[in-house]
Design an enzyme around this catalytic site. Sequence first.
Site, PDB file in Angstrom:
ATOM      1  N   ASP A 176     -24.075  14.079  46.408  1.00 37.65           N
ATOM      2  CA  ASP A 176     -24.580  14.206  46.099  1.00 37.65           C
ATOM      3  C   ASP A 176     -25.314  15.411  46.874  1.00 37.65           C
ATOM      4  OD1 ASP A 176     -25.429  15.880  42.941  1.00 37.65           O
ATOM      5  OD2 ASP A 176     -26.678  14.829  43.006  1.00 37.65           O
ATOM      6  N   HIS A 177     -25.600  16.649  45.791  1.00 38.73           N
ATOM      7  CA  HIS A 177     -26.488  17.921  47.170  1.00 38.73           C
ATOM      8  C   HIS A 177     -26.343  17.405  48.695  1.00 38.73           C
ATOM      9  CE1 HIS A 177     -28.611  19.628  43.925  1.00 38.73           C
ATOM     10  NE2 HIS A 177     -28.201  18.434  42.838  1.00 38.73           N
TER      11      HIS A 177
ATOM     12  N   THR B  19     -31.530  13.366  32.861  1.00 40.22           N
ATOM     13  CA  THR B  19     -32.824  12.899  32.552  1.00 40.22           C
ATOM     14  C   THR B  19     -33.635  13.437  31.346  1.00 40.22           C
ATOM     15  OG1 THR B  19     -32.825  11.751  34.328  1.00 40.22           O
ATOM     16  CG2 THR B  19     -34.487  11.393  32.720  1.00 40.22           C
TER      17      THR B  19
ATOM     18  N   GLU C 233     -23.142  24.768  44.302  1.00 44.72           N
ATOM     19  CA  GLU C 233     -24.175  25.368  43.125  1.00 44.72           C
ATOM     20  C   GLU C 233     -24.627  26.898  43.126  1.00 44.72           C
ATOM     21  OE1 GLU C 233     -27.719  22.281  42.385  1.00 44.72           O
ATOM     22  OE2 GLU C 233     -29.127  23.975  42.557  1.00 44.72           O
TER      23      GLU C 233
ATOM     24  N   HIS D 145     -33.995  18.911  37.941  1.00 46.36           N
ATOM     25  CA  HIS D 145     -34.009  17.465  37.971  1.00 46.36           C
ATOM     26  C   HIS D 145     -35.875  16.651  38.212  1.00 46.36           C
ATOM     27  CE1 HIS D 145     -30.975  19.201  41.272  1.00 46.36           C
ATOM     28  NE2 HIS D 145     -30.193  18.621  39.981  1.00 46.36           N
TER      29      HIS D 145
HETATM   30  P1  13P Z   1     -31.629  13.470  37.085  1.00 47.50           P
HETATM   31  O1  13P Z   1     -33.017  12.514  37.661  1.00 47.50           O
HETATM   32  O2  13P Z   1     -32.931  14.496  36.481  1.00 47.50           O
HETATM   33  O3  13P Z   1     -30.864  12.667  36.290  1.00 47.50           O
HETATM   34  O4  13P Z   1     -30.841  14.161  37.698  1.00 47.50           O
HETATM   35  C1  13P Z   1     -29.755  14.121  38.404  1.00 47.50           C
HETATM   36  C2  13P Z   1     -29.513  14.696  39.816  1.00 47.50           C
HETATM   37  O5  13P Z   1     -28.422  16.364  38.290  1.00 47.50           O
HETATM   38  C3  13P Z   1     -28.469  14.781  40.401  1.00 47.50           C
HETATM   39  O6  13P Z   1     -27.689  15.767  41.048  1.00 47.50           O
END
Ligand code: 13P
Length: 278
Positions: free
Chosen positions: A82-83, A209, A134, A178
């Site tokens: 991720d990222h 979240t 993204e 996030h």
């Molecule tokens: P949250 O931490 O808000 O759940 O986001 C998770 C996210 O998008 C990880 O890339």
Amino acid sequence: MSLVTMKNLLQRAEENNCAVGAFSVGNMEMVMGAVKAAEELRTPIVLQIAEKRLQNSPLTLMGPMMVNAAKHAGVDIAVHLDHGLTKRCVAEALSYGFTSVMLDRSLLPFEENVKQTKEIVQMASATQATVEAELGVVGGNEGDTEEHKITCTDPAMARDFCERTGIDALAVAIGNAHGNYPVSPELRFDVLEEIYHTVDIPLVLHGGTGISDEQFRRAISLGIRKINIATASFDRLAQAAQHYCDGCNKPDYFTLSSEMVKGVYENVIKHILVFNNR
Ligand code: 13P
């Protein structure tokens, strides 16, 4: 059941009109809690880790553990970077057998984002790994000190971006952020609907979240096929640990570890039930 590509899970989510949950992990307890929840609900998931988190949870340790957890799970699981912030990290994740990667170049100018994302698509093709990218800027931060200001994804640019890069999934910015939202978010479903009608690949919602169940369902009805959850799992693990330690005179590691697994498991169960859209 086995390690599968994220593309495979996105296709199944499309067929079932639901979203696959992508759960961020930072240690063994988080991996175990997420896999246990997925197995119990017989629902495939994505296990993921963001490059910023590798300061606490090195990829040399986390990568093989995540891939092995997927290989031995009773459900299909994709393992995703991720990222990603560097090509080196993307290459390292692919070398461990990650079946999906993301290089986040959303803060760069459009043309530079296109150019660098294309390089990742080329790199990932060697192992047939899925590529997510993204466009627009998701708010908050992903393990960073700097807060990013939200810029909604432009639907026309999104189509151009997907066609030119050849990515498999597009992370959209529609007012999501996030971390914990200071107030409940107002998602731009009008923007999402336009992207959904303009772009023909699966869409990803970051910043899960704090988004309500109703908002998740509406997002799924408008093409969201992967939803990222990180902060809620990290918070649940910390709360479970605190609750256990506060409640006994002499905490022991083994019970503490089980409580952490349970905290993450409960959070993942809760989200999968909503994402399954049943
Ligand atoms: P949250 O931490 O808000 O759940 O986001 C998770 C996210 O998008 C990880 O890339």
